[in-house]
Design an enzyme around this catalytic site. Sequence first.
Site, PDB file in Angstrom:
ATOM      1  N   GLY A  10       0.887  -1.164   0.000  1.00  0.00           N
ATOM      2  CA  GLY A  10       0.000   0.000   0.000  1.00  0.00           C
ATOM      3  C   GLY A  10       0.923   1.212   0.000  1.00  0.00           C
ATOM      4  N   ALA A  11       0.982   1.890  -1.144  1.00  0.00           N
ATOM      5  CA  ALA A  11       1.900   3.031  -1.274  1.00  0.00           C
ATOM      6  C   ALA A  11       1.118   4.338  -1.332  1.00  0.00           C
ATOM      7  CB  ALA A  11       2.769   2.857  -2.516  1.00  0.00           C
ATOM      8  N   GLY A  12      -0.029   4.362  -0.682  1.00  0.00           N
ATOM      9  CA  GLY A  12      -0.883   5.552  -0.693  1.00  0.00           C
ATOM     10  C   GLY A  12      -0.410   6.597   0.306  1.00  0.00           C
ATOM     11  N   ASP A  34       2.347  -1.452  -4.571  1.00  0.00           N
ATOM     12  CA  ASP A  34       0.927  -1.151  -4.760  1.00  0.00           C
ATOM     13  C   ASP A  34       0.408  -1.986  -5.930  1.00  0.00           C
ATOM     14  OD1 ASP A  34      -1.667   0.397  -4.918  1.00  0.00           O
ATOM     15  OD2 ASP A  34      -0.608   1.653  -3.466  1.00  0.00           O
ATOM     16  N   ARG A  85     -11.637   5.528   4.566  1.00  0.00           N
ATOM     17  CA  ARG A  85     -13.022   6.003   4.740  1.00  0.00           C
ATOM     18  C   ARG A  85     -13.302   7.276   3.961  1.00  0.00           C
ATOM     19  NH1 ARG A  85     -14.621   6.762  10.872  1.00  0.00           N
ATOM     20  NH2 ARG A  85     -12.422   6.932  11.413  1.00  0.00           N
ATOM     21  N   ARG A 154      -3.263  10.395  20.329  1.00  0.00           N
ATOM     22  CA  ARG A 154      -4.302  11.422  20.142  1.00  0.00           C
ATOM     23  C   ARG A 154      -4.792  11.929  21.504  1.00  0.00           C
ATOM     24  NH1 ARG A 154      -7.293   8.304  15.071  1.00  0.00           N
ATOM     25  NH2 ARG A 154      -6.406   9.641  13.456  1.00  0.00           N
ATOM     26  N   HIS A 178     -10.340  -0.527  17.773  1.00  0.00           N
ATOM     27  CA  HIS A 178     -10.052   0.755  17.116  1.00  0.00           C
ATOM     28  C   HIS A 178     -11.349   1.253  16.468  1.00  0.00           C
ATOM     29  CE1 HIS A 178      -7.719   3.851  15.296  1.00  0.00           C
ATOM     30  NE2 HIS A 178      -7.854   3.406  14.059  1.00  0.00           N
TER      31      HIS A 178
END
Length: 313
Positions: A10-12, A34, A85, A154, A178
């Site tokens: 996954g190279a996003g 990817d 999402r 967070r 999560h």
Amino acid sequence: MARKKIVLVGAGQIGGTMALVLAQKQLGDVVLIDIPQTEGMPKGKALDIMEGRGVMGTSCNLTGSTDYADIAGADVVIVTAGVPRKPGMSRDDLLGINCGVIKTVGEAIKKTAPNAFVIVITNPLDAMVYNMQKVTGFPSNKVVGMAGVLDSSRLACFVAMELGVSAEDVKALVMGGHGDTMVSLYECVSVGGIPLPQLMSKEKFDELAARTANAGGEIVSLLVRGSAFYSPATSAIKMAEAYLLDKKSVLTCAVKLDGEYGVKGLYCGVPCVIGENGVEKIFEVKMNAAEKAAFDKSVEACKKNADWVDANA
Ligand code: APR
């Protein structure tokens, strides 16, 4: 000593950010992978970072590929493959589509990198890491999910902002799945060693805990075209670093429970020690009745998705 091989499937947005951070930290050589439809994208990102190495002062090699064969021999594989999402979607809405992606990627990892430490980021996280361990058949200490490090970071950030102190001095603990049911523990937050209850009311903390549970959604509604990527990327690299440098770091990760917290055979976020053997130890945190009830509810949410994986994957 040969350099470590770190493969990012996954190279996003998250994958690209992790490649940059890995190069800056000089943790090893990086391969970005990817799907063929992305054409030159993984190669382009790898080359772009390569060209900045002189300025960054790093000598790691980065390559891009659309061939799973290049996973071969990886020491660490970090998986973000899948879709993120869109506004209005919950992480669970991604279950069906991302489950199939994890199956394909998991089979490739099993075949070519049988000794890899596998970190899953793809959502819905607890179900995807459950599926990854199932598909690879790897021992559960070598397959973990990244979520608690991010959720805890967070919460620590929101506490630090509220108190006007440095985020690096706040340590927080967010456990469970999560998703909306994650559990923030009031008495487990410390500010430079001072227990948070001495500095902040429970009411204020509950507000920050609610913001934490919705923090991913808050970013999605701001970005519109994707989900959070900088902080998920740095959180996953913290886990990879703990493994590669045998740091024995205490990090909250999605791990497969084997009776701890009264849960067996299910992935869920709990504090654990990460070192050269992957997950080396799981800590059982004392919770009050309300926290335990919230945690049990969160475990139920993880179970529902894991059951879906068992029935459909
Ligand atoms: N093999 C390899 N890569 C894949 C595959 C596959 N089978 N299917 C999809 N991908 C790639 C996409 O082409 C895309 O480049 O995964 C990449 C995902 O990148 P982004 O869409 O930019 O998503 P990102 O923000 O990086 O998030 C990835 O992490 O936090 C989670 O919910 C998030 O599930 C999402 C994942």
